[in-house]
Structure formats: C-alpha cells, structure tokens
Design a protein around this motif. Structure first.
Motif, short mmCIF file in Angstrom:
data_model
loop_
_atom_site.label_atom_id
_atom_site.label_comp_id
_atom_site.label_asym_id
_atom_site.label_seq_id
_atom_site.Cartn_x
_atom_site.Cartn_y
_atom_site.Cartn_z
N LEU A 1 -1.11 18.02 13.93
CA LEU A 1 -0.73 17.83 12.52
C LEU A 1 -1.70 18.58 11.60
CD1 LEU A 1 0.14 14.00 12.62
CD2 LEU A 1 1.77 15.87 12.28
N LYS A 2 -2.97 18.56 11.98
CA LYS A 2 -3.97 19.29 11.18
C LYS A 2 -3.68 20.79 11.21
CE LYS A 2 -8.84 20.30 10.74
NZ LYS A 2 -10.16 20.27 11.37
N ALA A 3 -3.41 21.30 12.43
CA ALA A 3 -3.15 22.73 12.58
C ALA A 3 -1.90 23.15 11.80
CB ALA A 3 -2.99 23.07 14.06
N GLU A 4 -0.94 22.23 11.70
CA GLU A 4 0.30 22.54 10.97
C GLU A 4 0.13 22.40 9.45
OE1 GLU A 4 3.32 20.92 14.49
OE2 GLU A 4 3.12 19.81 12.60
N GLY A 5 -1.06 21.94 9.04
CA GLY A 5 -1.31 21.79 7.59
C GLY A 5 -0.68 20.55 6.99
N ARG A 6 -0.31 19.58 7.85
CA ARG A 6 0.28 18.35 7.32
C ARG A 6 -0.85 17.50 6.71
NH1 ARG A 6 5.14 17.35 10.40
NH2 ARG A 6 5.45 15.47 9.16
N ARG A 7 -0.60 16.89 5.58
CA ARG A 7 -1.59 16.05 4.92
C ARG A 7 -0.92 14.75 4.46
NH1 ARG A 7 -3.90 19.17 7.38
NH2 ARG A 7 -5.50 20.67 6.79
N PHE A 8 -1.74 13.67 4.39
CA PHE A 8 -1.19 12.32 4.16
C PHE A 8 -2.03 11.60 3.10
CE2 PHE A 8 -0.23 13.79 8.37
CZ PHE A 8 1.12 13.50 8.50
N ASP A 9 -1.39 10.65 2.42
CA ASP A 9 -2.24 9.86 1.51
C ASP A 9 -2.38 8.39 1.91
OD1 ASP A 9 -0.08 10.93 -1.16
OD2 ASP A 9 0.36 9.55 0.48
N LEU A 10 -1.76 7.99 3.00
CA LEU A 10 -2.00 6.65 3.54
C LEU A 10 -1.97 6.75 5.06
CD1 LEU A 10 -2.16 3.50 3.32
CD2 LEU A 10 0.35 3.50 3.38
N ALA A 11 -2.93 6.12 5.74
CA ALA A 11 -2.90 6.07 7.20
C ALA A 11 -3.17 4.64 7.66
CB ALA A 11 -3.95 7.01 7.80
N LEU B 1 0.83 -1.21 0.00
CA LEU B 1 0.00 0.00 0.00
C LEU B 1 0.87 1.26 0.00
CD1 LEU B 1 -2.82 -0.93 2.56
CD2 LEU B 1 -2.91 -1.02 0.06
N ALA B 2 2.00 1.19 0.71
CA ALA B 2 2.85 2.38 0.85
C ALA B 2 3.58 2.72 -0.45
CB ALA B 2 3.87 2.16 1.96
N MET B 3 3.64 1.78 -1.39
CA MET B 3 4.42 2.02 -2.61
C MET B 3 3.85 3.16 -3.45
SD MET B 3 5.34 -1.94 -3.36
CE MET B 3 6.40 -1.81 -4.75
N GLY B 4 2.56 3.46 -3.26
CA GLY B 4 1.99 4.57 -4.03
C GLY B 4 1.92 5.87 -3.23
N ALA B 5 2.42 5.86 -2.01
CA ALA B 5 2.18 7.01 -1.12
C ALA B 5 3.34 8.00 -1.14
CB ALA B 5 1.96 6.53 0.31
N HIS B 6 3.00 9.28 -1.08
CA HIS B 6 4.03 10.31 -0.92
C HIS B 6 4.23 10.62 0.57
CE1 HIS B 6 4.31 11.34 -5.19
NE2 HIS B 6 3.01 11.09 -5.21
N SER B 7 3.17 10.41 1.35
CA SER B 7 3.26 10.73 2.78
C SER B 7 2.36 9.73 3.51
CB SER B 7 2.77 12.15 3.04
OG SER B 7 1.49 12.31 2.47
N ALA B 8 2.87 9.18 4.61
CA ALA B 8 2.12 8.16 5.34
C ALA B 8 2.07 8.51 6.82
CB ALA B 8 2.75 6.79 5.13
N LEU B 9 1.02 8.00 7.45
CA LEU B 9 0.76 8.27 8.87
C LEU B 9 0.45 6.94 9.53
CD1 LEU B 9 -0.11 10.46 11.07
CD2 LEU B 9 -2.41 10.19 10.15
N GLU B 10 0.95 6.76 10.77
CA GLU B 10 0.60 5.56 11.52
C GLU B 10 0.17 5.98 12.91
OE1 GLU B 10 2.55 1.31 12.02
OE2 GLU B 10 3.75 2.79 13.09
N VAL B 11 -0.88 5.35 13.43
CA VAL B 11 -1.31 5.59 14.81
C VAL B 11 -1.03 4.29 15.57
CG1 VAL B 11 -3.21 6.26 16.32
CG2 VAL B 11 -3.12 7.16 13.99
N GLY B 12 -0.03 4.31 16.46
CA GLY B 12 0.35 3.12 17.23
C GLY B 12 1.64 2.51 16.70
N THR B 13 2.79 2.97 17.25
CA THR B 13 4.11 2.54 16.74
C THR B 13 4.57 1.23 17.37
OG1 THR B 13 4.65 4.92 16.82
CG2 THR B 13 6.44 3.39 16.30
N TYR B 14 4.40 1.13 18.68
CA TYR B 14 4.92 0.03 19.51
C TYR B 14 6.42 -0.15 19.26
CZ TYR B 14 4.76 -4.23 22.37
OH TYR B 14 4.96 -5.18 23.34
#
Ligand code: SAM
Length: 209
Positions: A118-128, A47-60
C-alpha cells in the motif's frame, strides 16, 4: 464494578442484529467470537465519521469493518487486511450482506507485506484500526505511520493483552510486544498518544499535522 458497568452498557445499547448474526455464524463453524464488542464497534463508527479513507489490520468475520464502514462519509473507503482466506471469505459475505461491498476492499495476505505494498502504491489513510497478531503491533505501528496522513489516527485493540502486560512475570511475545508498543507510542514526538483502560485496553495515537 466493571461487571455492573458492562451489564449497564449492554442493557442500554440498542441491539445490533448484525452482531448477533455474525456471532451465530461463528458459533456454527466452531470459531471463537473475536469480534469487537458492540460498544467498541460504535466507537469505531464515531471515529470513522471524519475519515475519507480508513485502514484495518485484522478483518476476521468483518464485524469491525462493518462498524467502520457505517461511519464513513459517501465516497470514503476502507481497506481491511486479512491473512486467512476462510476469514476473508466469511467477512466478504457479511460485508456485502450489510450493504457495504462497494466501500470495503478486503486485501488477502500477510498484513506487513500488504502494508508495504500500500505504501509503494502511494495509498494514504486518515484512520487505522489494528486488531490482528499482537506480537506484530510495534511493527504495525511503524508500517501504519508510514501511510497515515498528518493528523491521522491509529487505534490498537487489546492493548493490555488480557492484563498480561501488567504482570512482570509475563514475558511471552504478546505482553513483551505490547509493552514495546506502549513505549513507542509515548516516545514518538510525532504522536499524541493515550492508553484507555476500556475493554481489553485501547491505545490511540494522533499523528501531528
Ligand atoms: N477486527 C475483527 C473484528 O473485531 O471483527 C477481529 C479481528 S481478529 C481478533 C484477528 C484477525 O487478524 C484474524 O482474522 C486473523 O486471521 C488476522 N491476522 C492474524 N495475523 C495476521 C497477519 N499477519 N496478517 C493479516 N491478518 C492477520
């Protein structure tokens, strides 16, 4: 049947020594292995192969972050959110050891607060990819949708809550929140969603362009 399927998948997947090393590091500490299975990690890489920016919730311990980073194109970055300093510290070590320190940022703090920042900073993602506290999943859907590009994809792990979602007598916060998540995913006219009965349930939604 699903045992045979899992055994077959485990037998044919090439070994991932990093997955084994992370598992050993967790066992040494007496921590549970909560990392995604290797096959799901490979799905995240795809899935990440098409992404310019990715976000993850829960790193562990950083395994799914590494799987996402493996797929990212040059110049693309992953921001991964973790509330516990000891988890973030171990993940940093694994992510740097895997050679992805330059493309993965670990944001320490409560995910809902970090998503707001992240929203307030204007950061945007195409995979979460969401894999954290399950009772917060409906809220994470709203918060992540606020910062996903049109056409972006959001993936939730453990969407069946160890099958408690199907048990009508299970009314604790996790199954209740997951049922709410499912409702929201299919009610939202901006989303094309599906619920895949693989692993512990994987929910995927694409935001309309
Ligand atoms: N995605 C990881 C993997 O597959 O390698 C596993 C993540 S583990 C299942 C869930 C993680 O979410 C834990 O490290 C936990 O500390 C973190 N977490 C739980 N609640 C959180 C919150 N409110 N904000 C940020 N992280 C949270």
């Amino acid at each position: 049947m699903s045992c045979d399927r899992n055994r077959h998948v485990d037998a044919v997947l090439p070994p991932d020594p990093l997955r084994s090393a992370i598992r050993s590091a967790l066992l040494e500490r007496g921590w549970p292995d909560m990392c995604v299975p290797q096959a799901l990690g490979r799905f995240l890489t795809q899935l990440a192969m098409g992404a310019h920016s990715a976000l993850e919730v829960g790193t562990y311990a950083g395994y799914s972050a590494i799987c996402i980073a493996r797929g990212l194109r040059p110049g693309a970055r992953l921001v991964t959110l973790e509330s516990r300093a000891e988890h973030a510290h171990l993940a940093k070590r694994h992510i740097e050891g895997a050679g992805f320190g330059d493309r993965v940022e670990i944001a320490l703090g409560d995910a809902a607060e970090t998503l707001g920042r992240l929203k307030a900073e204007g950061r945007r993602f195409d995979l979460a990819f969401v894999d954290a506290d399950k009772p917060s999943y409906p809220r994470y859907l709203d918060l992540v949708l606020d910062i996903l590009h049109p056409g972006g994809l959001i993936v939730f792990d453990n969407a069946f809550g160890r099958d408690r979602v199907f048990d009508p007598s299970a009314t604790s916060p996790t199954p209740a929140a997951l049922r709410e998540l499912h409702r929201k995913l299919f009610e939202n006219p901006r989303l094309v969603s599906t619920l895949l009965p693989m692993f512990d349930g994987v929910a995927i939604a694409r935001v309309a362009t």
